[in-house]
Write a protein that holds these residues in place. Structure first.
Motif, PDB file in Angstrom:
ATOM      1  N   ALA A  17     -64.941   2.445 -91.162  1.00 19.82           N
ATOM      2  CA  ALA A  17     -64.369   3.384 -90.288  1.00 19.82           C
ATOM      3  C   ALA A  17     -63.322   2.772 -89.257  1.00 19.82           C
ATOM      4  CB  ALA A  17     -65.788   3.900 -89.416  1.00 19.82           C
ATOM      5  N   VAL A  18     -63.357   1.678 -88.879  1.00 19.51           N
ATOM      6  CA  VAL A  18     -62.432   0.979 -88.033  1.00 19.51           C
ATOM      7  C   VAL A  18     -61.234   1.105 -89.014  1.00 19.51           C
ATOM      8  CG1 VAL A  18     -61.489  -1.134 -87.002  1.00 19.51           C
ATOM      9  CG2 VAL A  18     -63.887  -0.199 -86.639  1.00 19.51           C
ATOM     10  N   GLY A  19     -60.906   0.676 -90.158  1.00 22.88           N
ATOM     11  CA  GLY A  19     -59.840   0.532 -90.861  1.00 22.88           C
ATOM     12  C   GLY A  19     -59.054   2.002 -91.004  1.00 22.88           C
ATOM     13  N   GLY A  20     -60.171   2.919 -91.333  1.00 23.81           N
ATOM     14  CA  GLY A  20     -59.634   4.445 -91.803  1.00 23.81           C
ATOM     15  C   GLY A  20     -58.953   4.945 -90.251  1.00 23.81           C
ATOM     16  N   TYR A  21     -59.679   4.727 -89.328  1.00 22.66           N
ATOM     17  CA  TYR A  21     -59.207   5.491 -87.929  1.00 22.66           C
ATOM     18  C   TYR A  21     -57.876   4.611 -87.429  1.00 22.66           C
ATOM     19  CZ  TYR A  21     -62.835   9.098 -87.159  1.00 22.66           C
ATOM     20  OH  TYR A  21     -63.201  10.055 -87.024  1.00 22.66           O
ATOM     21  N   THR A  22     -57.844   3.463 -88.075  1.00 24.96           N
ATOM     22  CA  THR A  22     -56.606   2.682 -87.431  1.00 24.96           C
ATOM     23  C   THR A  22     -55.467   3.135 -88.269  1.00 24.96           C
ATOM     24  OG1 THR A  22     -57.746   0.319 -87.136  1.00 24.96           O
ATOM     25  CG2 THR A  22     -55.469   0.064 -87.403  1.00 24.96           C
TER      26      THR A  22
END
Length: 383
Positions: free
Chosen positions: A100-105
């Motif tokens: 999720a961190v990668g996607g939202y970044t």
């Protein structure tokens, strides 16, 4: 004790032959190995072809989309989680948080600040690794089920934070995420592998394949290094590793950071292809399935993990016509696997040895996990 191929019938003979093949491969030179690697890469490049899709995705399903949206993503995430679970022996139930961190970044920086895909990819990898450090720093002194509970909570915290944060539009998520920029429009066999858009999923599959190959090379190099040996010692017996002078906390933190960075890269490609994300894309079920892929395939063994991820991602889609029953059957198959083959479909030899000794290959968490053979031995000792 001398073992022959005739012992215990055909099953023992088949296992013995497979062990012989593994021995020969382990001692093979680079001249033998590299042509095989090249053939595997070429085979992966032709995997999205219609001829393969005709029997791998019947019923009108789009095989290239299935490859890019599920199978390749699951393989990449499983390789990242394997660093944490299979190599370092740390049970992580919140791995979806780094995804999720990668996607939202990429979603935030591309839509709000106009960053390109490649710029946000680097930033997402760094942010995901930082998230792994932030999670690991206060929690990695825990072990076993306590560590599992904390990582599970971290995954839910990230999801709930995204759902309640106006910066990322809460439950509505972020839309209009730009696709990766087209690098070239050259065509080969009817495919434009470097032209990214909404209609053709094959370029995204090839991008994920590149990430997978880079990850395999990196993880394999780490496995044979001092870091990999430290992870193995932590997985087998953390207390003994500390007594031998291994800085266990530092190496466990490195495992979390590396695994998180790999998961973040998968989130970047997912968000760029879908062009929109929301908190529902990052359910706990994703973490559970990726962990199931690692354990099912054979934790600690890269080919086994790839096989496990392929099976976990492909089987439910292959039998989609069974509707809700497909997940029931899938769960039943997983239970049977854990009963009759707890080491996985394609385990490493070290993993099999650890299971035979009852350590499970997951540190203190796996100490309670024993295979059928070790369970029988324990019963005899109890007598």
């Amino acid at each position: 004790m001398n073992l022959t191929k005739k012992d215990d019938g055909g099953a023992r003979s088949a296992r013995w032959s497979f062990d012989e093949i593994r021995d020969r491969w382990a001692s093979a030179s680079g001249i033998v190995r590299w042509p095989v690697y090249l053939l595997l890469v070429v085979g992966a490049l032709f995997l999205p072809s219609e001829a393969i899709g005709s029997f791998m995705a019947p019923g009108g399903s789009d095989w290239p989309t299935m490859l890019s949206d599920q199978i390749a993503i699951y393989v990449l995430l499983a390789l990242g989680l394997n660093v944490v679970v299979g190599m370092a022996g740390l049970l992580d139930l919140g791995y979806v948080a780094f995804y999720a961190v990668g996607g939202y970044t990429i979603a935030s920086f591309s839509t709000k600040y106009g960053w390109s895909f490649w710029e946000t990819l680097v930033l997402a990898i760094l942010f995901s690794a930082l998230a792994g450090v932030i999670l690991g720093a206060p929690t990695l002194r825990l072990r076993g089920d306590y560590l599992a509970i904390v990582t599970l909570g971290f995954g839910e915290i990230v999801k709930r934070t995204a759902a309640n944060s106006s910066y990322v539009n809460g439950p509505r998520g972020i839309q209009d995420i730009p696709h990766p920029p087209t690098l070239s429009e050259f065509e080969i066999l009817g495919v434009q592998p470097l032209k990214y858009g909404l209609l053709d999923s094959r370029p995204y599959y090839y991008l994920l394949l590149l990430f997978i190959i880079v990850t395999i090379v990196f993880v394999k190099r780490m496995e044979g290094s001092r870091v990999g040996r430290a992870w193995a010692s932590i997985r087998e017996d953390e207390d003994a590793a500390e007594l031998m002078g291994v800085p266990t906390f530092k190496f466990k933190l490195a495992a979390f950071a590396i695994g998180a960075a790999i998961g973040g890269s998968g989130g970047v490609v997912f968000a760029a292809k879908q062009s929109s994300i929301n908190p529902n894309n990052f359910e706990f079920l994703v973490s559970a399935l990726i962990l199931a892929a690692v354990v099912l395939g054979g934790s600690g063994n890269i080919p086994g993990v790839i096989l496990g991820a392929f099976v976990v991602a492909w089987l439910p889609e292959r039998f989609r016509e069974l509707k809700d029953y497909r997940m029931l059957i899938f769960g039943f198959v997983l239970v049977l696997m854990m009963v009759f083959r707890p080491e996985g479909l394609w385990p490493s030899r070290r993993r099999k040895a650890e299971l035979a000794e009852g350590t499970g290959g997951m540190g203190s968490m796996g100490a309670e996990v024993a295979g059928p053979e070790s369970a029988g031995t324990s019963a005899e000792v109890g007598k």
